[in-house]
Design an enzyme around this catalytic site. Structure first.
Site, PDB file in Angstrom:
ATOM      1  N   ASP A 149       0.893  -1.134  -0.023  1.00  0.00           N
ATOM      2  CA  ASP A 149      -0.044  -0.100  -0.125  1.00  0.00           C
ATOM      3  C   ASP A 149       0.990   1.157  -0.005  1.00  0.00           C
ATOM      4  OD1 ASP A 149      -2.430  -1.289   0.017  1.00  0.00           O
ATOM      5  OD2 ASP A 149      -2.274  -1.642   2.198  1.00  0.00           O
ATOM      6  N   GLU A 150       0.655   2.205  -0.866  1.00  0.00           N
ATOM      7  CA  GLU A 150       1.248   3.213  -0.902  1.00  0.00           C
ATOM      8  C   GLU A 150       1.492   4.179   0.134  1.00  0.00           C
ATOM      9  OE1 GLU A 150      -0.746   6.316  -2.971  1.00  0.00           O
ATOM     10  OE2 GLU A 150       0.983   7.233  -3.896  1.00  0.00           O
ATOM     11  N   CYS A 192       8.229   1.061   4.857  1.00  0.00           N
ATOM     12  CA  CYS A 192       7.737   0.857   3.614  1.00  0.00           C
ATOM     13  C   CYS A 192       8.533   0.490   2.320  1.00  0.00           C
ATOM     14  CB  CYS A 192       6.547   2.040   3.292  1.00  0.00           C
ATOM     15  SG  CYS A 192       5.482   2.004   4.614  1.00  0.00           S
ATOM     16  N   ARG A 250      -8.221   0.598   5.109  1.00  0.00           N
ATOM     17  CA  ARG A 250      -7.764   0.077   3.488  1.00  0.00           C
ATOM     18  C   ARG A 250      -8.544  -0.860   3.172  1.00  0.00           C
ATOM     19  NH1 ARG A 250      -1.497  -0.989   4.940  1.00  0.00           N
ATOM     20  NH2 ARG A 250      -2.343  -1.375   7.054  1.00  0.00           N
ATOM     21  N   ASP A 286      -7.225   2.266  10.730  1.00  0.00           N
ATOM     22  CA  ASP A 286      -6.944   2.008   9.320  1.00  0.00           C
ATOM     23  C   ASP A 286      -8.124   1.804   8.524  1.00  0.00           C
ATOM     24  OD1 ASP A 286      -6.178  -0.062   7.182  1.00  0.00           O
ATOM     25  OD2 ASP A 286      -4.689  -0.399   8.454  1.00  0.00           O
ATOM     26  N   GLU A 319      -2.663   5.496   0.289  1.00  0.00           N
ATOM     27  CA  GLU A 319      -1.658   6.319   1.030  1.00  0.00           C
ATOM     28  C   GLU A 319      -2.434   6.320   2.671  1.00  0.00           C
ATOM     29  OE1 GLU A 319       1.242   7.954   2.689  1.00  0.00           O
ATOM     30  OE2 GLU A 319       1.427   8.289   0.456  1.00  0.00           O
ATOM     31  N   SER A 337       4.843  -9.987   3.862  1.00  0.00           N
ATOM     32  CA  SER A 337       4.013  -8.969   4.456  1.00  0.00           C
ATOM     33  C   SER A 337       3.973  -9.599   5.731  1.00  0.00           C
ATOM     34  CB  SER A 337       2.697  -8.996   4.047  1.00  0.00           C
ATOM     35  OG  SER A 337       1.604  -8.378   4.897  1.00  0.00           O
ATOM     36  N   LYS A 354      -3.919  -8.512   5.462  1.00  0.00           N
ATOM     37  CA  LYS A 354      -3.647  -8.579   4.179  1.00  0.00           C
ATOM     38  C   LYS A 354      -3.767 -10.244   4.227  1.00  0.00           C
ATOM     39  CE  LYS A 354      -0.888  -4.757   3.024  1.00  0.00           C
ATOM     40  NZ  LYS A 354       0.500  -4.295   2.673  1.00  0.00           N
ATOM     41  N   CYS A 399       9.206   4.803   8.758  1.00  0.00           N
ATOM     42  CA  CYS A 399       8.544   3.365   8.649  1.00  0.00           C
ATOM     43  C   CYS A 399       9.270   2.699   7.705  1.00  0.00           C
ATOM     44  CB  CYS A 399       7.137   3.771   8.101  1.00  0.00           C
ATOM     45  SG  CYS A 399       7.184   4.590   6.468  1.00  0.00           S
ATOM     46  N   ARG A 401      -2.509   4.273   5.272  1.00  0.00           N
ATOM     47  CA  ARG A 401      -3.572   3.086   5.612  1.00  0.00           C
ATOM     48  C   ARG A 401      -4.946   3.745   4.803  1.00  0.00           C
ATOM     49  NH1 ARG A 401      -2.148   3.248  11.471  1.00  0.00           N
ATOM     50  NH2 ARG A 401      -0.085   2.484  11.392  1.00  0.00           N
TER      51      ARG A 401
HETATM   52 ZN   LIG Z   1       5.307   4.147   5.303  1.00  0.00          ZN
END
Ligand SMILES: [Zn+2]
Length: 428
Positions: A251-252, A266, A337, A335, A295, A359, A364, A264, A297
């Site tokens: 996730d972006e 990511c 998402r 969240d 973006e 992940s 997910k 973070c 969450r």
């Molecule tokens: Zn991040």
């Protein structure tokens, strides 16, 4: 374009036809039979605004860019009635159809025929229906610094096929626009379709009246971000459960993914997912990295930055113990998402089995498994790839039950996992 034509176009745009009544517009549209095997009986999605009486969906193309197109039309730089010339735009690799395309409500947030409209609905297009692809498939090469480092460190070795001698990585990339089958979306998130339609209408400030006035229109093209899939190796192997599949559903996070912000994990997760996907393809397997524009969450970047400040200014500093709490204080939820929709793209590729899922997120994992895809192994990121300031996030996630291959800290220990203070971030 000629000035007179421009003026006429604009006048046409100013004349508003209400869409509440069947007799007003959409009176010439082809029905959509979602999930039916024969694409001609399933019917094309017609969401263009160039021929209003042929539309059979709510909303229009290009996701969130719909609004920019409207601005271009408003300032007369974009002809409202433009119909694209689709010559040579077809996919570089044919994908599907797979059984998952026809299993009722397995795919509800994209149109599985979206990459093939040029061929499947050729006759309709020749008859003047403005039908547009909602999926596009092309080829590319990636140049990523972390992959160059992986080559220097000997973790990756160029093979001239997946990874070229100069470090470039060959991929197929697939772009998806959102196409929502509303009865299926409602079912997936566990609400009545009517309730979902009413809330979507209200919470977008009444953006699409047909959500409440036209229950016969079942498909919505929402003005939200799109998704992209990057495939390493042979795309057709994704549907073969016997071929090893390495998969990252990402996730972006613009701050980390693009700008390398270290709060973070990511970007490290993303590049590790790409490295592993390329390596798996080199061994005769296949790799998939899917990038969702969700973006922060799916709460947005403004909310996310507010939360960073709130975390760092709270009493006792930014600690893993309070990580989720501050997000909920600012955004109302931790969240947003809705991972329940995420597996649709996996089913588009006919995936039945993921051998290695990159992940930590149980949301997910649960969404993938409950959609009927087997997950053999889960992989968390190696410790040496975690930036120091991101330890707060990673330890909080582990303690909250996110997947890890490592140890889980106690509540007391979590309080001692601290991020940098805001004063340390400022550079004068
Ligand atoms: Zn991040």
């Amino acid at each position: 374009m000629d000035q007179d034509i421009k003026e006429k176009e604009f006048e046409k745009a100013e004349h508003v036809v209400l869409t509440s009544h069947k007799t007003q517009i959409y009176n010439n549209s082809i029905p959509i039979n979602w999930g039916v095997k024969d694409p001609l009986i399933r019917g094309p999605i017609i969401a263009t605004t160039s021929c209003e009486n042929k539309r059979n969906a709510i909303g229009t193309h290009s996701g969130s860019y719909t609004v920019y197109r409207a601005l271009s039309i408003a300032n007369k730089t974009y002809p409202k009635s433009h119909v694209p010339d689709l010559k040579n735009t077809h996919a570089t690799t044919e994908i599907g159809p797979f059984n998952s395309w026809f299993t009722p409500e397995k795919i509800v947030s994209i149109d599985p025929w979206g990459a093939q409209v040029q061929r499947v609905f050729k006759d309709h297009i020749e008859d003047g229906y403005d039908i547009r692809p909602t999926i596009a498939v092309t080829q590319a090469r990636l140049q990523i610094p972390e992959l160059a480092q992986a080559i220097s460190a000997g973790r990756l070795v160029p093979d001239g096929k997946v990874i070229l001698e100069n470090g470039d990585v060959n991929v197929t990339k697939v772009a998806f626009e959102p196409v929502w089958y509303l009865p299926g979306i409602a079912k997936r998130i566990g609400v009545e379709e009517g309730v979902l339609r009413k809330i979507l209408f209200k919470e977008t400030g009444g953006m699409f009246p047909e959500l409440v006035t036209r229950p016969d229109l079942k498909v919505l093209l929402p003005p939200i971000g799109s998704s992209t899939a990057y495939i390493f190796g042979d795309v057709r192997d994704l549907a073969n459960p016997d071929v090893e599949l390495s998969c990252r559903v990402h996730d972006e996070c613009n701050g980390s993914d693009v700008f390398g912000s270290d709060i973070c994990t990511c970007r490290p997760y993303l590049t590790y997912g790409i490295e592993h996907a390329a390596k798996t393809a080199q061994k005769g397997g296949v790799g998939l990295v899917v990038y969702f524009r969700k973006e922060g969450r799916a709460l947005g970047e403004v909310t996310k930055f507010l939360v960073y400040n709130a975390r760092k200014r709270q009493k006792g500093g930014d600690s893993a113990a309070n990580y989720f709490y501050r997000t909920e204080c600012v955004a109302g939820v931790e969240d947003a998402r809705f991972q329940e929709l995420m597996p649709d793209i996996l089913h588009y590729f006919g995936i039945q089995k993921i051998h290695k899922l990159h992940s930590m997120s149980n949301m997910k994992y649960d969404a993938i498994v409950s959609s009927g895809i087997e997950v053999v192994n889960r992989i968390s990121i190696p410790d040496e790839l975690i930036p120091e300031d991101a330890l707060v996030e990673i330890e909080a996630k582990k303690a909250a039950g996110y997947f890890t291959q490592g140890e889980i800290k106690t509540k007391h220990a979590l309080e001692s996992v601290q991020g940098r203070e805001l004063s340390e971030e400022r550079q004068v």
